[in-house]
Design a protein around this motif. Structure first.
Motif, mmCIF file in Angstrom:
data_model
loop_
_atom_site.group_PDB
_atom_site.id
_atom_site.type_symbol
_atom_site.label_atom_id
_atom_site.label_comp_id
_atom_site.label_asym_id
_atom_site.label_seq_id
_atom_site.Cartn_x
_atom_site.Cartn_y
_atom_site.Cartn_z
ATOM 1 N N LEU A 6 -38.278 90.490 29.747
ATOM 2 C CA LEU A 6 -37.828 91.143 28.641
ATOM 3 C C LEU A 6 -36.399 90.432 29.853
ATOM 4 N N HIS A 7 -35.219 90.770 28.859
ATOM 5 C CA HIS A 7 -34.238 90.646 29.299
ATOM 6 C C HIS A 7 -33.204 91.721 28.961
ATOM 7 N N MET A 8 -32.541 92.389 29.754
ATOM 8 C CA MET A 8 -32.012 93.360 29.719
ATOM 9 C C MET A 8 -30.289 93.143 30.468
ATOM 10 N N HIS A 9 -29.527 93.480 29.458
ATOM 11 C CA HIS A 9 -27.726 93.599 29.882
ATOM 12 C C HIS A 9 -27.952 94.559 30.800
ATOM 13 N N PRO A 10 -26.448 94.866 32.653
ATOM 14 C CA PRO A 10 -26.661 95.332 32.795
ATOM 15 C C PRO A 10 -26.773 97.579 32.854
ATOM 16 N N VAL A 35 -25.541 95.853 38.993
ATOM 17 C CA VAL A 35 -25.531 97.278 38.371
ATOM 18 C C VAL A 35 -25.310 98.209 39.180
ATOM 19 N N SER A 36 -24.763 99.272 38.406
ATOM 20 C CA SER A 36 -23.958 100.909 39.564
ATOM 21 C C SER A 36 -25.398 101.070 40.704
ATOM 22 N N ASP A 37 -24.952 101.368 41.509
ATOM 23 C CA ASP A 37 -26.132 102.368 42.414
ATOM 24 C C ASP A 37 -27.180 103.449 41.829
ATOM 25 N N GLU A 122 -26.040 88.969 32.017
ATOM 26 C CA GLU A 122 -24.867 88.992 31.295
ATOM 27 C C GLU A 122 -25.458 88.344 30.067
ATOM 28 N N VAL A 123 -25.995 87.389 30.391
ATOM 29 C CA VAL A 123 -26.777 86.474 29.395
ATOM 30 C C VAL A 123 -28.297 85.247 29.404
ATOM 31 N N SER A 124 -28.764 85.766 28.800
ATOM 32 C CA SER A 124 -30.325 85.859 29.715
ATOM 33 C C SER A 124 -30.327 84.168 29.839
ATOM 34 N N GLU A 125 -30.669 83.431 31.720
ATOM 35 C CA GLU A 125 -30.926 82.615 32.163
ATOM 36 C C GLU A 125 -31.843 81.733 32.236
ATOM 37 N N TYR A 126 -32.992 82.994 32.074
ATOM 38 C CA TYR A 126 -34.245 82.141 33.022
ATOM 39 C C TYR A 126 -35.771 82.821 31.957
ATOM 40 N N ASP A 142 -31.996 94.343 24.291
ATOM 41 C CA ASP A 142 -31.009 92.912 25.024
ATOM 42 C C ASP A 142 -29.495 92.948 24.178
ATOM 43 N N ALA A 143 -28.251 92.776 24.456
ATOM 44 C CA ALA A 143 -27.368 93.794 24.558
ATOM 45 C C ALA A 143 -26.812 92.810 23.696
#
Length: 143
Positions: A6-10, A35-37, A122-126, A142-143
């Motif tokens: 699964l790819h997720m945008h932060p 991503v934020s703490d 930000e963008v799926s790389e893997y 995905d965003a």
């Protein structure tokens, strides 16, 4: 074993649909974006409360993910009835970490297992790691 990539945008990390509908015993976080703490902690809290047994972290932000999971475990020891293993692999080959996550990351209660390979970027790389471990690919979040 159910295996999902699964790819997720932060910014979608705390997506309520994902947070309520999914539960995994093993998670590999590919942490490529900050991503934020609070978001990281809340996500780890959700994983731990939903029967997480093994969290592996890889990428630039792997150490902060492992620290957040450890914080959750230490902050809520009574909520975890079984142990949770956390590991950090920032300097290892991703293919090796994926193989380990799929085939070797066993715990005392290793069945049934479900593995989530979660890329946070930000963008799926893997996305190619899905083929390495024969994972289902999901892009719903995905965003």
């Amino acid at each position: 074993m159910k295996t999902t990539y699964l790819h997720m945008h932060p910014e979608s990390l705390t997506d309520r649909m994902f947070m309520t509908q999914n539960s995994y015993t093993h998670v590999l976080v590919i942490a490529l974006t900050s991503v934020s703490d609070r978001s990281r902690y809340e996500f780890c809290r959700k994983l731990v409360s939903d029967h997480l047994r093994y969290l592996m972290c890889w990428g630039v932000f792997a150490e902060v993910w492992e620290d957040s999971a450890d914080d959750v475990i230490c902050d809520n020891p009574e909520s975890v009835s079984t142990s949770v293993v956390t590991t950090c692999h920032p300097d290892e080959m991703l293919e090796e970490v994926c193989w380990f996550a799929k085939y070797a990351a066993l715990t005392a209660s290793d069945e049934p297992r479900s593995l989530l390979i979660l890329e946070i970027s930000e963008v799926s790389e893997y996305a190619g790691v899905a083929e390495i471990v024969r994972a289902d690919r999901s892009t719903v979040f995905d965003a």
